[in-house]
Design an enzyme around this catalytic site. Structure first.
Site, short mmCIF file in Angstrom:
data_model
loop_
_atom_site.label_atom_id
_atom_site.label_comp_id
_atom_site.label_asym_id
_atom_site.label_seq_id
_atom_site.Cartn_x
_atom_site.Cartn_y
_atom_site.Cartn_z
CG ASP A 25 -0.47 -0.38 2.44
OD1 ASP A 25 0.50 0.28 2.84
OD2 ASP A 25 -0.98 -1.33 3.07
CE LYS B 193 -6.22 -0.80 4.20
NZ LYS B 193 -5.48 -1.49 5.20
CG MET C 96 -4.07 6.96 10.26
SD MET C 96 -5.19 5.55 10.19
CE MET C 96 -4.91 4.77 11.76
#
Ligand code: SAH
Length: 464
Positions: A248, A270, A383
């Site tokens: 990814d 992703k 994130m």
């Protein structure tokens, strides 16, 4: 060739070591490990050498060397710092035709000690003929890193099945092909992964001719945060065996380049809010490829089990009875912290560290704020970029000081790493000001202050 490499069976054989100090100790250790019976002659013998003598069932002779000490010995080691004495021992041994080694004096040796990589029963010896022992040692270090510590277990596995296989294939060529297949395939992988019983079961099945039709397997490999140097040996080994690699966005190109050249590479995306492939399709693809008999590497940024959805992927594999291995990787928190000079814990500043996902479902804020405000806890947000204004605001609202030091680390551990430090209050502003993009890790806590002292090695990286 100046020296012919031979492996010497010393089990139960008497070896003379002249000298009882540090140099003698190093050689005695090796000799005792190979089962030799030590005879050590020296006016003084150190305690550790004595222990080895005892363990080997040998004898110590507390006086100066005499020629008759050579009696009954199959190998002679002169390990004193007395050069004339070493030369004498060498001459006496040669006179009798017994192999002799004089430590650090190749000209006086009839045999020399190589640098050794010990994966018993597999042993690799490297020699520079005494000309450049340091070079030999460096090569040894390279081999040590290439050959997994458990490699010797493969030889043990082969030894246990040798007779059966010999019976099965009287023809040498067939036998060779059989073992090549074993040592380069899933059976060896099992053994190297410490699953000896399973390796034996598969090998027996292969011998019995009822090996499963599909020998595909999935390796869930943690590729670390970006710097290829942070891969584990096992990760690299499996990457180099792969038939297919699913990767990814977080996996750096430099890491992808280390996969087997002719492996198929499949990008499964992703990106936040832009999943190139939904998770269930990735899971399905892993299952399908393994069922075709392929060795599939699922390469994931950081560690597969930390915000990596590794758990979901192996759940699916387990449900379909597909063999898999999970290879841990250095997670972004460890990598970024180390490369930015921010220890995640510190006796004086942080007694715990918490990894939190900042990915807010539908923009809502469902983090356990009250648990996150202790001043002695470091927070690491994965994130966390999009939700950052909300996160900072909530932390302050629930009692974490607005002046708590905080850092943004973008593309940590890579050549593009950027680090910005500020406080909980001005962090969102820093993001805007410096156009900080994903992947970025956020670290909140007193430990961030330590960066001023510890990041001196970081060179030209941007910092505020
Ligand atoms: N399994 C991964 C995390 C995946 S979640 C791991 O263990 O590291 C993705 C988040 O990880 C990114 O949004 C970012 O916050 C963080 N991340 C991963 N690699 C990073 C890097 N090199 N630099 C900064 N943050 C990184």
């Amino acid at each position: 060739m100046e020296f012919l490499p031979l492996f010497h069976n010393l089990r139960g054989a008497r070896v003379l070591v002249v000298g009882g100090g540090e140099i003698a100790l190093r050689k005695s250790r090796l000799l005792a490990d190979s089962g030799a019976v030590l005879r050590v002659v020296a006016p003084e013998i150190g305690a550790e050498v004595r222990e080895l003598i005892e363990r080997s069932g040998g004898e110590e002779i507390l006086r100066g060397y005499t020629e008759s000490d050579l009696n009954g010995c199959v190998l002679i080691i002169a390990a004193t710092d007395d050069e004339p004495l070493n030369a004498q021992v060498s001459a006496d041994a040669r006179q009798r035709g017994v192999p002799v080694n004089v430590v650090d004096a190749p000209a006086l040796c009839s045999v020399i000690f190589p640098a050794i990589v010990d994966r018993s029963p597999l042993v690799i010896a490297v020699s520079s003929g005494g000309d450049a022992p340091v070079l030999a040692r460096l090569i040894r270090a390279k081999l040590e890193t290439w050959i997994p510590p458990t490699y010797g277990h493969l030889a043990g596995l082969a030894a246990r099945f040798r007779h059966q296989v010999k019976g099965l294939f009287p023809n040498v060529q067939q036998r060779r092909a059989f073992w090549e297949d074993v040592f380069q395939g899933p059976i060896a992988d099992r053994q190297l992964a410490g699953q000896g019983a399973e390796a034996e079961r598969l090998l027996q099945a292969k011998i019995d001719g009822d090996a499963p039709a599909t020998t595909g397997e999935v390796y869930l490999v943690g590729a670390g945060p970006g710097d290829p140097d942070l891969l584990t040996f096992r990760a690299l080994r499996l990457m180099q065996q792969a038939d297919v690699v699913l990767y990814d966005r977080l996996v750096a190109p430099a890491i992808l380049d280390l996969c087997r050249r002719d492996a198929d590479r499949v990008y499964v995306g992703k990106q936040r809010a832009d999943h190139a492939l939904p998770q269930d399709q990735i899971n399905q693809q892993l299952v399908d490829l393994a069922k075709q008999g392929k060795r599939v590497v699922r390469l994931k940024g950081g560690d597969p089990f930390i915000f990596g959805r590794g758990g979901e992927e192996i759940e699916e594999l387990a449900a379909h009875g597909i063999p898999f291995q999970v290879v841990p990787g250095i997670t972004a928190a460890s990598g970024c912290a180390a490369y930015a000079g921010i220890p995640l814990t510190h006796r004086d500043h942080a007694q715990s560290v918490r990894f939190v996902t900042g990915h807010l479902k539908n923009g809502s804020t469902d983090l356990p704020w009250k648990d996150l405000v202790s001043p002695s806890q470091t927070l690491v947000l994965y994130m966390g970029l999009i939700g950052l204004p909300v996160i900072c605001e909530q932390l302050i609202k629930h009692g974490r000081s607005a002046v708590t030091p905080a850092a943004l680390i973008q593309q940590g551990t890579t050549v593009n790493q950027r680090v910005f430090t500020g406080t909980l209050a001005n962090l969102p502003q820093l993001v805007a000001e410096h156009e900080v993009h994903a992947p970025t890790l956020v670290i909140v806590g007193e430990v961030v202050k330590l960066r001023e002292k510890l990041a001196w090695f970081e060179g030209a990286q941007a910092s505020v």
